[in-house]
Write a protein that holds these residues in place. Structure first.
Motif, PDB file in Angstrom:
ATOM      1  N   GLU A   3       0.817  -1.215   0.000  1.00  0.00           N
ATOM      2  CA  GLU A   3       0.000   0.000   0.000  1.00  0.00           C
ATOM      3  C   GLU A   3       0.854   1.269   0.000  1.00  0.00           C
ATOM      4  OE1 GLU A   3      -3.391   2.114  -0.400  1.00  0.00           O
ATOM      5  OE2 GLU A   3      -3.185  -0.036  -0.498  1.00  0.00           O
ATOM      6  N   TYR A   6       2.009   2.063  -3.492  1.00  0.00           N
ATOM      7  CA  TYR A   6       0.921   2.590  -4.312  1.00  0.00           C
ATOM      8  C   TYR A   6       0.658   4.052  -3.969  1.00  0.00           C
ATOM      9  CZ  TYR A   6      -3.626   3.254  -6.416  1.00  0.00           C
ATOM     10  OH  TYR A   6      -4.661   3.743  -7.162  1.00  0.00           O
ATOM     11  N   LYS A   7       0.635   4.383  -2.700  1.00  0.00           N
ATOM     12  CA  LYS A   7       0.363   5.760  -2.281  1.00  0.00           C
ATOM     13  C   LYS A   7       1.416   6.721  -2.810  1.00  0.00           C
ATOM     14  CE  LYS A   7      -2.328   4.874   1.857  1.00  0.00           C
ATOM     15  NZ  LYS A   7      -2.371   4.923   3.326  1.00  0.00           N
ATOM     16  N   GLN A   8       2.677   6.292  -2.823  1.00  0.00           N
ATOM     17  CA  GLN A   8       3.736   7.178  -3.288  1.00  0.00           C
ATOM     18  C   GLN A   8       3.655   7.422  -4.792  1.00  0.00           C
ATOM     19  OE1 GLN A   8       6.995   4.927  -1.582  1.00  0.00           O
ATOM     20  NE2 GLN A   8       7.427   6.603  -0.169  1.00  0.00           N
ATOM     21  N   THR A  10       0.730   7.134  -6.588  1.00  0.00           N
ATOM     22  CA  THR A  10      -0.690   7.233  -6.954  1.00  0.00           C
ATOM     23  C   THR A  10      -1.013   8.385  -7.902  1.00  0.00           C
ATOM     24  OG1 THR A  10      -2.920   7.058  -6.088  1.00  0.00           O
ATOM     25  CG2 THR A  10      -1.475   8.618  -4.974  1.00  0.00           C
ATOM     26  N   GLY A  11      -0.324   9.504  -7.804  1.00  0.00           N
ATOM     27  CA  GLY A  11      -0.613  10.628  -8.696  1.00  0.00           C
ATOM     28  C   GLY A  11      -0.340  10.289 -10.151  1.00  0.00           C
ATOM     29  N   ILE A  13      -0.028   7.229 -11.367  1.00  0.00           N
ATOM     30  CA  ILE A  13      -0.905   6.114 -11.735  1.00  0.00           C
ATOM     31  C   ILE A  13      -2.272   6.650 -12.146  1.00  0.00           C
ATOM     32  CG2 ILE A  13      -2.174   4.124 -10.829  1.00  0.00           C
ATOM     33  CD1 ILE A  13       0.347   3.503  -9.121  1.00  0.00           C
ATOM     34  N   ARG A  14      -2.813   7.544 -11.356  1.00  0.00           N
ATOM     35  CA  ARG A  14      -4.127   8.124 -11.648  1.00  0.00           C
ATOM     36  C   ARG A  14      -4.106   8.869 -12.986  1.00  0.00           C
ATOM     37  NH1 ARG A  14      -4.782  11.926  -7.762  1.00  0.00           N
ATOM     38  NH2 ARG A  14      -4.711  10.273  -6.221  1.00  0.00           N
ATOM     39  N   GLU A  17      -3.993   6.405 -15.870  1.00  0.00           N
ATOM     40  CA  GLU A  17      -5.313   5.792 -16.057  1.00  0.00           C
ATOM     41  C   GLU A  17      -6.274   6.751 -16.745  1.00  0.00           C
ATOM     42  OE1 GLU A  17      -5.482   2.549 -12.431  1.00  0.00           O
ATOM     43  OE2 GLU A  17      -6.227   4.564 -12.029  1.00  0.00           O
ATOM     44  N   PRO A  61       8.577   2.817  -5.925  1.00  0.00           N
ATOM     45  CA  PRO A  61       7.702   3.948  -6.290  1.00  0.00           C
ATOM     46  C   PRO A  61       8.248   4.753  -7.468  1.00  0.00           C
ATOM     47  CG  PRO A  61       7.991   3.845  -3.925  1.00  0.00           C
ATOM     48  CD  PRO A  61       8.949   2.861  -4.516  1.00  0.00           C
ATOM     49  N   CYS A  68       4.690   4.844 -15.516  1.00  0.00           N
ATOM     50  CA  CYS A  68       3.442   5.585 -15.732  1.00  0.00           C
ATOM     51  C   CYS A  68       3.704   6.822 -16.592  1.00  0.00           C
ATOM     52  CB  CYS A  68       2.814   5.989 -14.399  1.00  0.00           C
ATOM     53  SG  CYS A  68       2.015   4.626 -13.550  1.00  0.00           S
TER      54      CYS A  68
END
Length: 101
Positions: A3, A6-8, A10-11, A13-14, A17, A61, A68
């Protein structure tokens, strides 16, 4: 993927997507000779952006973020043309393969 990893990332990744309209999936691959690989060639049929990461790397990360960013660049600059071959190239590959026996 843990987790915290993923949090590190996440920006990015989002954003990947959102731009690609595909979910990003991160998988572990102990056999990688590099830190991470973005599997763009399978995105069309798998309906996802898959990133394989060597889980023993301390910079996961960063690696996920870089992959990404590559996906974002690919989809914003429409670099799909680099992943396709012309019919002439395909015919030559088939011909050379047949010559090998």
């Amino acid at each position: 993927m843990p987790e915290t990893t993923y949090k590190q990332a996440t920006g990015l990744i989002r954003e990947a997507e959102k731009i690609s309209n595909l979910p990003v999936r991160v998988t572990w691959d102990y056999t990688l000779q590099v830190g991470a690989v973005l599997h763009l060639s399978e995105a069309q049929w798998s309906k996802q952006l898959r990133i394989s990461v060597k889980p023993t790397r301390p910079d996961i990360p960063y690696l996920v973020g870089v992959q990404c960013a590559l996906a974002i660049r690919f989809y914003t600059q429409r670099e799909q043309r680099h992943l396709t071959a012309s019919q002439v190239s395909r015919d030559k590959a088939v011909s050379e393969f047949r010559e090998l026996g």
